[in-house]
Motif scaffolding. Sequence first.
Motif, PDB file in Angstrom:
ATOM      1  N   GLN A  20       0.831  -1.211   0.000  1.00  0.00           N
ATOM      2  CA  GLN A  20       0.000   0.000   0.000  1.00  0.00           C
ATOM      3  C   GLN A  20       0.861   1.254   0.000  1.00  0.00           C
ATOM      4  O   GLN A  20       0.606   2.197  -0.750  1.00  0.00           O
ATOM      5  CB  GLN A  20      -0.932  -0.004   1.209  1.00  0.00           C
ATOM      6  CG  GLN A  20      -1.862   1.192   1.232  1.00  0.00           C
ATOM      7  CD  GLN A  20      -2.852   1.113   2.390  1.00  0.00           C
ATOM      8  OE1 GLN A  20      -2.958   0.110   3.075  1.00  0.00           O
ATOM      9  NE2 GLN A  20      -3.568   2.193   2.610  1.00  0.00           N
ATOM     10  N   ARG A  21       1.900   1.272   0.826  1.00  0.00           N
ATOM     11  CA  ARG A  21       2.781   2.444   0.899  1.00  0.00           C
ATOM     12  C   ARG A  21       3.463   2.689  -0.442  1.00  0.00           C
ATOM     13  O   ARG A  21       3.580   3.831  -0.889  1.00  0.00           O
ATOM     14  CB  ARG A  21       3.814   2.220   2.003  1.00  0.00           C
ATOM     15  CG  ARG A  21       4.716   3.395   2.283  1.00  0.00           C
ATOM     16  CD  ARG A  21       4.015   4.549   3.000  1.00  0.00           C
ATOM     17  NE  ARG A  21       3.473   4.165   4.261  1.00  0.00           N
ATOM     18  CZ  ARG A  21       4.081   4.260   5.439  1.00  0.00           C
ATOM     19  NH1 ARG A  21       5.297   4.755   5.494  1.00  0.00           N
ATOM     20  NH2 ARG A  21       3.492   3.881   6.544  1.00  0.00           N
ATOM     21  N   GLN A  23       2.362   1.774  -3.438  1.00  0.00           N
ATOM     22  CA  GLN A  23       1.352   2.243  -4.394  1.00  0.00           C
ATOM     23  C   GLN A  23       1.053   3.721  -4.181  1.00  0.00           C
ATOM     24  O   GLN A  23       0.930   4.478  -5.145  1.00  0.00           O
ATOM     25  CB  GLN A  23       0.078   1.417  -4.265  1.00  0.00           C
ATOM     26  CG  GLN A  23       0.225   0.014  -4.795  1.00  0.00           C
ATOM     27  CD  GLN A  23      -0.961  -0.881  -4.478  1.00  0.00           C
ATOM     28  OE1 GLN A  23      -1.909  -0.466  -3.816  1.00  0.00           O
ATOM     29  NE2 GLN A  23      -0.898  -2.119  -4.932  1.00  0.00           N
ATOM     30  N   GLU A  24       0.936   4.154  -2.923  1.00  0.00           N
ATOM     31  CA  GLU A  24       0.677   5.563  -2.619  1.00  0.00           C
ATOM     32  C   GLU A  24       1.806   6.457  -3.113  1.00  0.00           C
ATOM     33  O   GLU A  24       1.585   7.616  -3.449  1.00  0.00           O
ATOM     34  CB  GLU A  24       0.490   5.750  -1.114  1.00  0.00           C
ATOM     35  CG  GLU A  24      -0.792   5.153  -0.581  1.00  0.00           C
ATOM     36  CD  GLU A  24      -0.852   5.103   0.936  1.00  0.00           C
ATOM     37  OE1 GLU A  24       0.140   5.482   1.609  1.00  0.00           O
ATOM     38  OE2 GLU A  24      -1.887   4.663   1.461  1.00  0.00           O
ATOM     39  N   ASN A  26       3.438   5.959  -5.822  1.00  0.00           N
ATOM     40  CA  ASN A  26       3.510   5.794  -7.274  1.00  0.00           C
ATOM     41  C   ASN A  26       4.700   4.967  -7.745  1.00  0.00           C
ATOM     42  O   ASN A  26       5.277   5.243  -8.802  1.00  0.00           O
ATOM     43  CB  ASN A  26       3.496   7.154  -7.983  1.00  0.00           C
ATOM     44  CG  ASN A  26       2.193   7.877  -7.778  1.00  0.00           C
ATOM     45  OD1 ASN A  26       1.127   7.275  -7.860  1.00  0.00           O
ATOM     46  ND2 ASN A  26       2.278   9.160  -7.478  1.00  0.00           N
TER      47      ASN A  26
END
Length: 106
Positions: A20-21, A23-24, A26
Amino acid sequence: MEFYNLTAIVRNTRLEAVEQRLQEANVRGITVTKAKGYGEYKNFFASDWMISHARLEVFTSRAEEVADLIVEAAHTAKRGDGIVAIAPIRKVIRIRDRCELGAGES
């Protein structure tokens, strides 16, 4: 543009938070595989000393930033949290179009 290969070994229970981190932030791609091994912490009383972890690989030009994100997301302050290694990469070629990756393509 310099590229790096980040290899991280993290707890399976922290993998979702790490993904998740990234993906956040980019990060455009990661590879995750199952890993089994032992390091500083091993349970001598277990029949199998090996511990299951997740192994992540990221090819990026943002090595320090991405490594920091992985460490922050995977950290529990307990033995067995894992490691992150950064290695320089001489060349990255995208197979689809046989293109050498350059600036802004991590």
